[in-house]
Design a protein around this motif. Structure first.
Motif, short mmCIF file in Angstrom:
data_model
loop_
_atom_site.label_atom_id
_atom_site.label_comp_id
_atom_site.label_asym_id
_atom_site.label_seq_id
_atom_site.Cartn_x
_atom_site.Cartn_y
_atom_site.Cartn_z
N ALA A 251 45.53 34.15 48.19
CA ALA A 251 46.05 34.22 49.56
C ALA A 251 44.98 33.80 50.56
CB ALA A 251 46.56 35.62 49.87
N ALA A 252 43.74 34.25 50.35
CA ALA A 252 42.63 33.87 51.23
C ALA A 252 42.38 32.36 51.15
CB ALA A 252 41.37 34.64 50.87
N PHE A 253 42.49 31.79 49.95
CA PHE A 253 42.33 30.35 49.77
C PHE A 253 43.37 29.59 50.60
CE2 PHE A 253 44.23 26.62 47.85
CZ PHE A 253 43.17 25.75 47.77
N TRP B 232 37.29 26.08 50.77
CA TRP B 232 38.32 26.37 49.78
C TRP B 232 37.87 26.10 48.34
CZ3 TRP B 232 39.99 22.44 53.42
CH2 TRP B 232 39.83 21.13 52.94
N ARG C 226 38.41 31.67 41.73
CA ARG C 226 39.18 32.83 42.17
C ARG C 226 39.96 33.35 40.98
NH1 ARG C 226 38.34 29.31 46.04
NH2 ARG C 226 38.06 29.97 48.17
N LYS D 231 45.47 37.48 43.19
CA LYS D 231 46.39 36.98 44.21
C LYS D 231 45.82 37.16 45.61
CE LYS D 231 50.68 36.99 41.69
NZ LYS D 231 52.10 37.32 41.70
N ASP D 232 45.05 38.21 45.85
CA ASP D 232 44.41 38.37 47.16
C ASP D 232 43.44 37.21 47.43
OD1 ASP D 232 45.77 40.70 47.75
OD2 ASP D 232 44.12 42.03 47.18
N GLU D 233 42.69 36.81 46.41
CA GLU D 233 41.78 35.68 46.56
C GLU D 233 42.55 34.37 46.77
OE1 GLU D 233 37.96 37.21 43.94
OE2 GLU D 233 39.63 36.23 42.89
N GLU E 140 44.01 26.93 57.78
CA GLU E 140 43.24 26.98 59.03
C GLU E 140 42.30 25.79 59.17
OE1 GLU E 140 41.35 30.77 58.66
OE2 GLU E 140 43.10 31.87 59.39
N LYS F 225 45.19 30.58 53.06
CA LYS F 225 45.00 30.82 54.49
C LYS F 225 43.87 29.95 55.02
CE LYS F 225 44.14 34.32 57.93
NZ LYS F 225 43.23 35.34 58.29
N SER F 226 42.75 29.92 54.31
CA SER F 226 41.60 29.11 54.72
C SER F 226 41.96 27.63 54.77
CB SER F 226 40.43 29.32 53.76
OG SER F 226 39.38 28.43 54.05
#
Length: 139
Positions: A61-63, A50, A54, A57-59, A69, A65-66
């Motif tokens: 969201a990936a942050f 993480w 970035r 907003k897509d980046e 997880e 999510k990661s």
């Protein structure tokens, strides 16, 4: 706090709302708190998924999510203080996370530098113990 209220809120209220939405795990509402282009940086090791810069907003969201997880449980998360001056704020706190892939705990104090424009976060720089994070990800 509603999105409309946040749009008219001050820096402190926007930062508080960030923590509320982050804690609730509502990714859509959380992303709504950010401007379309963000100056985002979480300093740390390349071995920690993480960390890094970035800007979209897509980046983001990936942050999120990661991070969701990778972190099994948050044993502790406390915001000790939020200080704001105009559109800039600092949040200070501490946390203890458990990393899923290793089962190791990651404990750190943090400082979060946030700048707000029209109730939305335009700058987000997180400072945590990068060495402790890298150690928690090491097998």
């Amino acid at each position: 706090m509603s999105v409309q209220t946040v749009a008219n809120a001050g820096t402190t209220e926007t930062i508080q709302e960030f923590f509320t939405r982050f804690g609730a795990g509502d990714l859509t509402a959380l992303l709504d708190l950010f401007t379309d282009e963000v100056d985002w940086n979480v300093a740390g090791s390349a071995t920690v998924p993480w960390t890094g810069r970035r800007s979209t907003k897509d980046e983001l969201a990936a942050f999120f999510k990661s991070a969701g997880e990778e972190v099994e449980a948050t044993e502790r998360f406390e915001v000790d203080r939020i200080v704001a001056d105009g559109d800039t704020g600092i949040a200070l706190g501490r946390f203890i996370h458990v990393i899923r892939r290793t089962g190791k705990k990651f404990s750190s104090e943090f400082a979060l530098h946030i700048a707000v424009a029209d109730g939305r976060i335009r700058l987000y720089h997180m400072f945590e113990d990068g060495h402790a994070a890298a150690e928690a990800f090491a097998a």
